[in-house]
Design a protein around this motif. Structure first.
Motif, PDB file in Angstrom:
ATOM      1  N   ALA A  32       0.813  -1.136  -0.155  1.00 13.79           N
ATOM      2  CA  ALA A  32      -0.115   0.122   0.025  1.00 13.79           C
ATOM      3  C   ALA A  32       0.878   1.179   0.147  1.00 13.79           C
ATOM      4  O   ALA A  32       0.519   2.337  -0.768  1.00 13.79           O
ATOM      5  N   ARG A  33       1.849   1.392   0.834  1.00 11.77           N
ATOM      6  CA  ARG A  33       2.824   2.506   0.946  1.00 11.77           C
ATOM      7  C   ARG A  33       3.551   2.611  -0.530  1.00 11.77           C
ATOM      8  O   ARG A  33       3.443   3.883  -0.848  1.00 11.77           O
ATOM      9  N   GLU A  34       3.902   1.499  -1.115  1.00  6.84           N
ATOM     10  CA  GLU A  34       4.379   1.630  -2.308  1.00  6.84           C
ATOM     11  C   GLU A  34       3.701   2.318  -3.362  1.00  6.84           C
ATOM     12  O   GLU A  34       3.826   3.014  -4.288  1.00  6.84           O
ATOM     13  N   THR A  35       2.383   1.607  -3.453  1.00  2.82           N
ATOM     14  CA  THR A  35       1.357   2.297  -4.466  1.00  2.82           C
ATOM     15  C   THR A  35       0.991   3.715  -4.242  1.00  2.82           C
ATOM     16  O   THR A  35       0.889   4.533  -4.932  1.00  2.82           O
ATOM     17  N   LYS A  36       0.833   4.241  -2.638  1.00  2.79           N
ATOM     18  CA  LYS A  36       0.669   5.373  -2.508  1.00  2.79           C
ATOM     19  C   LYS A  36       1.555   6.480  -2.851  1.00  2.79           C
ATOM     20  O   LYS A  36       1.428   7.349  -3.602  1.00  2.79           O
ATOM     21  N   GLY A  37       2.779   5.722  -2.833  1.00  2.00           N
ATOM     22  CA  GLY A  37       4.193   6.828  -3.255  1.00  2.00           C
ATOM     23  C   GLY A  37       4.139   6.959  -4.670  1.00  2.00           C
ATOM     24  O   GLY A  37       4.359   8.033  -5.260  1.00  2.00           O
TER      25      GLY A  37
END
Ligand SMILES: [Fe+2]
Length: 164
Positions: free
Chosen positions: A75-80
């Protein structure tokens, strides 16, 4: 790091997109002057908070024991990535219509990803995931539709002969 299944990875992506939607609606809300469009963007923001909460709750359930951290990393990667795209698209000279164009793309991405989660779950038949997609897929369809309509409201206020 736990290996994620296709479904688990996709759930991380939709969670990241819901988080990125909050960043994008905050940013675009400040670029827009039309009050009714600003109110719509605020609603998109609030509903993406709800989608984030519901997705986070699902990922915290027993079904995903041992996978939660890796899904949150996804999720963090996609948000970034989504937030980087926004910064690329909306430079310093971006106006409200540019903002709505970006939000239309972002909502299309959310809608598409949620439909993929729904399709993947046809084989899994997980009841909790189904409950979530039954709620979120129509919501994201509505988000995409209202964002496109809002961009056309702003386009109608543009002077096509004005310098870009
Ligand atoms: Fe959305």
């Amino acid at each position: 790091m736990a290996e994620l299944t296709a479904m688990e990875s996709k759930l991380g992506e939709v969670l990241g997109l819901a988080q990125a939607a909050q960043v994008a609606t905050d940013k675009v809300g400040k670029l827009v002057e039309d009050e009714s469009v600003v109110a719509t963007i605020q609603r998109l923001h609030d509903e993406s908070v709800k989608v984030e909460e519901m997705s986070t709750e699902l990922i915290g359930s027993d079904t995903f024991t041992g996978k939660k951290t890796a899904i949150l990393d996804q999720a963090r990667e996609t948000k970034g990535e989504a937030t980087e795209m926004m910064k690329t698209y909306l430079g310093d000279d971006a106006d409200g219509l540019d903002g709505l164009e970006f939000l239309t793309m972002a909502e299309a991405a959310e809608m598409g990803h949620w439909k993929i989660v729904e399709k993947l779950n046809e084989q899994l038949a997980d009841r909790d995931i189904k409950e979530l997609t039954d709620y979120v897929v129509p919501l994201e369809e509505a988000h995409f539709k209202v964002t496109l309509e809002s961009s056309l409201v702003l386009a109608a206020q543009e002077d096509p002969n004005a310098p870009a």
